[in-house]
Design an enzyme around this catalytic site. Structure first.
Site, PDB file in Angstrom:
ATOM      1  N   SER A  66       8.503  36.844   3.679  1.00 14.59           N
ATOM      2  CA  SER A  66       7.874  36.677   2.374  1.00 14.59           C
ATOM      3  C   SER A  66       8.897  36.207   1.356  1.00 14.59           C
ATOM      4  CB  SER A  66       7.329  38.042   1.949  1.00 14.59           C
ATOM      5  OG  SER A  66       7.047  38.031   0.575  1.00 14.59           O
ATOM      6  N   TYR A  94       8.670  47.173   0.383  1.00 13.89           N
ATOM      7  CA  TYR A  94       8.023  46.147   1.221  1.00 13.89           C
ATOM      8  C   TYR A  94       8.993  44.975   1.470  1.00 13.89           C
ATOM      9  CZ  TYR A  94       5.186  42.041   2.294  1.00 13.89           C
ATOM     10  OH  TYR A  94       4.701  40.879   2.855  1.00 13.89           O
ATOM     11  N   LYS A 153      10.959  43.405   5.039  1.00 13.15           N
ATOM     12  CA  LYS A 153      11.008  42.010   5.485  1.00 13.15           C
ATOM     13  C   LYS A 153      12.464  41.565   5.649  1.00 13.15           C
ATOM     14  CE  LYS A 153       6.631  41.255   5.697  1.00 13.15           C
ATOM     15  NZ  LYS A 153       6.000  41.074   7.002  1.00 13.15           N
ATOM     16  N   ASP A 190       7.338  42.481 -11.523  1.00 15.04           N
ATOM     17  CA  ASP A 190       6.939  41.066 -11.454  1.00 15.04           C
ATOM     18  C   ASP A 190       8.013  40.159 -12.052  1.00 15.04           C
ATOM     19  OD1 ASP A 190       4.538  41.316 -10.187  1.00 15.04           O
ATOM     20  OD2 ASP A 190       3.290  41.000 -11.964  1.00 15.04           O
TER      21      ASP A 190
HETATM   22  P1  NAD Z   1      -3.463  41.638   6.715  1.00 13.14           P
HETATM   23  O1  NAD Z   1      -3.328  43.071   6.343  1.00 13.14           O
HETATM   24  O2  NAD Z   1      -4.755  40.961   6.424  1.00 13.14           O
HETATM   25  O3  NAD Z   1      -3.147  41.445   8.263  1.00 13.14           O
HETATM   26  C1  NAD Z   1      -2.236  42.275   8.955  1.00 13.14           C
HETATM   27  C2  NAD Z   1      -2.887  42.663  10.274  1.00 13.14           C
HETATM   28  O4  NAD Z   1      -1.979  43.500  11.007  1.00 13.14           O
HETATM   29  C3  NAD Z   1      -4.172  43.473  10.074  1.00 13.14           C
HETATM   30  O5  NAD Z   1      -5.170  42.963  10.945  1.00 13.14           O
HETATM   31  C4  NAD Z   1      -3.770  44.904  10.461  1.00 13.14           C
HETATM   32  O6  NAD Z   1      -4.864  45.630  11.007  1.00 13.14           O
HETATM   33  C5  NAD Z   1      -2.675  44.636  11.493  1.00 13.14           C
HETATM   34  N1  NAD Z   1      -1.690  45.722  11.621  1.00 13.14           N
HETATM   35  C6  NAD Z   1      -1.030  46.383  10.630  1.00 13.14           C
HETATM   36  N2  NAD Z   1      -0.182  47.276  11.146  1.00 13.14           N
HETATM   37  C7  NAD Z   1      -0.284  47.166  12.499  1.00 13.14           C
HETATM   38  C8  NAD Z   1       0.340  47.828  13.595  1.00 13.14           C
HETATM   39  N3  NAD Z   1       1.251  48.788  13.385  1.00 13.14           N
HETATM   40  N4  NAD Z   1       0.002  47.465  14.851  1.00 13.14           N
HETATM   41  C9  NAD Z   1      -0.944  46.501  15.065  1.00 13.14           C
HETATM   42  N5  NAD Z   1      -1.573  45.868  14.069  1.00 13.14           N
HETATM   43  C10 NAD Z   1      -1.240  46.187  12.814  1.00 13.14           C
HETATM   44  O7  NAD Z   1      -2.254  40.856   6.023  1.00 13.14           O
HETATM   45  P2  NAD Z   1      -1.999  39.291   5.888  1.00 13.14           P
HETATM   46  O8  NAD Z   1      -2.164  38.922   4.465  1.00 13.14           O
HETATM   47  O9  NAD Z   1      -2.743  38.553   6.922  1.00 13.14           O
HETATM   48  O10 NAD Z   1      -0.448  39.240   6.200  1.00 13.14           O
HETATM   49  C11 NAD Z   1       0.060  38.981   7.490  1.00 13.14           C
HETATM   50  C12 NAD Z   1       1.568  39.071   7.469  1.00 13.14           C
HETATM   51  O11 NAD Z   1       2.076  38.149   6.506  1.00 13.14           O
HETATM   52  C13 NAD Z   1       2.115  40.440   7.073  1.00 13.14           C
HETATM   53  O12 NAD Z   1       3.243  40.720   7.844  1.00 13.14           O
HETATM   54  C14 NAD Z   1       2.477  40.255   5.619  1.00 13.14           C
HETATM   55  O13 NAD Z   1       3.516  41.131   5.240  1.00 13.14           O
HETATM   56  C15 NAD Z   1       2.938  38.814   5.602  1.00 13.14           C
HETATM   57  N6  NAD Z   1       2.828  38.192   4.272  1.00 13.14           N
HETATM   58  C16 NAD Z   1       1.622  38.177   3.634  1.00 13.14           C
HETATM   59  C17 NAD Z   1       1.520  37.612   2.369  1.00 13.14           C
HETATM   60  C18 NAD Z   1       0.207  37.598   1.630  1.00 13.14           C
HETATM   61  O14 NAD Z   1       0.212  37.353   0.422  1.00 13.14           O
HETATM   62  N7  NAD Z   1      -0.926  37.824   2.259  1.00 13.14           N
HETATM   63  C19 NAD Z   1       2.660  37.063   1.757  1.00 13.14           C
HETATM   64  C20 NAD Z   1       3.872  37.092   2.439  1.00 13.14           C
HETATM   65  C21 NAD Z   1       3.942  37.652   3.711  1.00 13.14           C
HETATM   66  N1  UDP Z   2      -1.823  39.248 -11.531  1.00 16.81           N
HETATM   67  C1  UDP Z   2      -2.641  39.571 -12.615  1.00 16.81           C
HETATM   68  N2  UDP Z   2      -3.701  40.405 -12.398  1.00 16.81           N
HETATM   69  C2  UDP Z   2      -3.982  40.942 -11.175  1.00 16.81           C
HETATM   70  C3  UDP Z   2      -3.142  40.603 -10.076  1.00 16.81           C
HETATM   71  C4  UDP Z   2      -2.068  39.751 -10.302  1.00 16.81           C
HETATM   72  O1  UDP Z   2      -2.420  39.111 -13.727  1.00 16.81           O
HETATM   73  O2  UDP Z   2      -4.945  41.711 -11.032  1.00 16.81           O
HETATM   74  C5  UDP Z   2      -0.708  38.301 -11.751  1.00 16.81           C
HETATM   75  C6  UDP Z   2       0.661  38.858 -11.397  1.00 16.81           C
HETATM   76  O3  UDP Z   2       1.221  39.519 -12.520  1.00 16.81           O
HETATM   77  C7  UDP Z   2       1.418  37.578 -11.000  1.00 16.81           C
HETATM   78  C8  UDP Z   2       0.329  36.704 -10.364  1.00 16.81           C
HETATM   79  O4  UDP Z   2      -0.906  37.210 -10.876  1.00 16.81           O
HETATM   80  O5  UDP Z   2       1.904  36.904 -12.148  1.00 16.81           O
HETATM   81  C9  UDP Z   2       0.301  36.758  -8.838  1.00 16.81           C
HETATM   82  O6  UDP Z   2       0.234  38.119  -8.438  1.00 16.81           O
HETATM   83  P1  UDP Z   2       0.029  38.543  -6.908  1.00 16.81           P
HETATM   84  O7  UDP Z   2       0.051  40.046  -6.852  1.00 16.81           O
HETATM   85  O8  UDP Z   2      -1.188  37.859  -6.363  1.00 16.81           O
HETATM   86  O9  UDP Z   2       1.264  37.919  -6.152  1.00 16.81           O
HETATM   87  P2  UDP Z   2       2.849  38.264  -6.283  1.00 16.81           P
HETATM   88  O10 UDP Z   2       3.081  38.925  -7.605  1.00 16.81           O
HETATM   89  O11 UDP Z   2       3.128  39.154  -5.143  1.00 16.81           O
HETATM   90  O12 UDP Z   2       3.531  36.958  -6.206  1.00 16.81           O
END
Ligand code: NAD
Ligand code: UDP
Length: 336
Positions: free
Chosen positions: A123, A147, A151, A292
């Site tokens: 991330s 978190y 990562k 943030d």
């Molecule tokens: P999500 O929660 O929708 O998907 C994660 C999946 O992993 C879920 O299906 C959950 O049931 C499964 N899971 C969690 N813990 C587990 C475990 N111990 N064993 C087996 N399965 C497990 O999240 P997402 O948004 O799809 O994110 C996927 C990955 O990308 C994550 O590692 C997250 O940290 C990373 N990521 C997400 C974002 C975002 O904004 N969505 C941004 C940066 C990184």
């Molecule tokens: N944000 C907001 N209201 C919300 C959720 C997010 O104003 O209910 C703003 C937050 O302060 C940031 C942007 O939207 O400026 C993106 O936030 P998000 O949590 O989606 O992503 P991240 O901060 O992890 O990049």
């Protein structure tokens, strides 16, 4: 056969679609702690191809080894983990357990089976406060919450593993802000409880599930005072994984950003979503949210180079339109 951990989740489900479309066979391992089995049915519906599923936890090394052997896996795309910054502050041990210990067990299982190709979901939070923008991959790493630390630790574990055995192929993908949904409207983001992220919250206001959006801060040093982020369409992101997998045909350990290289403010996103949905998104201006940053966007040149020309192509309008299609067709998510 590709093992996709967390394949039932938001990004994982979109990656399964793109992997299947690219002709790969896929087995999903998920414990469904933050997802629904319905997403897997929908993937099959979109792709009209078989998709194998194992219910299991990445902290269970034996289950992973069994799955890797039984299905003859050659690579792992690793999404499984917990992802809420907010929750990680109150429950850090759950985050270290799932994300760090879970990945350690997964790597042990892979090592035990002689499978050495992995793509890891990292991330942009690993960068912490910006020393310069855009964040390029050589920006110092300094996560500011548990978190982000998980990562960072996993990235470090992967780098150390590669130093110990250079026959591994490791792709670390640092996502910026994935939004949107598959154009079919069949799969999308279905957060449990109150969404922490901007887009799912905006979409739930537009669909009438929540009354008003809180905008956290309008006094940042940005053009309109609200926070600026690099939003990337989840399908572009998913396709980045197919490209990364192709780049892992030889031993390597790389970390690249997956973003668009351009930022949008909260107010710009709200306006774009109102336009795409034809619905109002009323909001209240609130104080800044702790932790943030004002502005965050990706340098994208390295990803394009390393991933054989991959780049994000979908614009904010498309992101909002596709997100809205998913939200309006599934107002209460998968299991309504
Ligand atoms: P999500 O929660 O929708 O998907 C994660 C999946 O992993 C879920 O299906 C959950 O049931 C499964 N899971 C969690 N813990 C587990 C475990 N111990 N064993 C087996 N399965 C497990 O999240 P997402 O948004 O799809 O994110 C996927 C990955 O990308 C994550 O590692 C997250 O940290 C990373 N990521 C997400 C974002 C975002 O904004 N969505 C941004 C940066 C990184
Ligand atoms: N944000 C907001 N209201 C919300 C959720 C997010 O104003 O209910 C703003 C937050 O302060 C940031 C942007 O939207 O400026 C993106 O936030 P998000 O949590 O989606 O992503 P991240 O901060 O992890 O990049």
């Amino acid at each position: 056969m590709i093992l996709v951990t967390g394949g039932a989740g938001y990004i994982g489900s979109h990656a399964c679609v793109e992997l299947l479309n690219a002709g790969k066979q896929v087995v999903v391992l998920d414990n469904f702690s933050n997802s629904s089995r319905t997403s897997l049915e929908r993937i099959r519906q979109i792709c009209r191809k078989p998709l194998a599923v194992v219910e299991g936890d990445i902290r269970d090394q034996a289950v992973i080894e069994k799955t890797l052997r039984e299905f003859g896996c050659t690579a792992v795309v690793h999404f499984a983990g917990l992802k809420s910054v907010f929750e990680s502050v109150s429950s850090p041990l759950d985050y270290y357990d799932n994300n760090v210990i879970g990945t350690h067990r997964l790597l042990r299982a892979m090592q035990g089976c002689g499978i050495k190709r992995i793509i890891f979901s990292s991330s942009a939070t690993v960068y912490g406060d910006p020393k310069f923008l855009p964040y390029t991959e050589d920006h110092p790493l300094g996560p500011v919450n548990p978190y982000g630390q998980t990562k960072f630790f996993v990235e470090q574990m992967l780098r150390d593993l590669f130093v110990s055995d250079r026959s591994w192929s490791i792709g670390i993908l640092r996502y910026f802000n994935p939004i949107g949904a598959h154009e079919s409207g069949l799969i999308g983001e279905d957060p449990k409880g109150v969404p922490n992220n901007l887009l799912p919250f905006v979409a739930q206001v537009a669909v009438g599930r929540r009354e008003r959006l809180n905008i956290f801060g309008n006094d940042y040093d940005t053009p309109d005072g609200t926070g600026v982020r690099d939003y990337i369409h989840v399908v572009d992101l998913a396709q980045g994984h197919v490209a990364a997998l192709a780049s892992l045909d030889k031993p390597a350990c790389f970390a690249v950003n997956l973003g668009t290289g351009r930022g949008y403010s909260v107010l710009e996103v709200v306006k774009a979503f109102e336009k795409a949905s034809g619905r109002p998104v009323p909001y209240d201006l609130r104080p800044r949210r702790a932790g943030d940053v004002a502005t965050c966007y990706a340098g994208t040149d390295l990803a394009t180079k390393v991933l054989g020309g991959w780049r994000a192509t979908k614009d904010l309008e498309t992101m909002c339109r596709d997100h809205w299609r998913w939200q309006s067709q599934n107002p209460n998510g998968y299991d309504a």
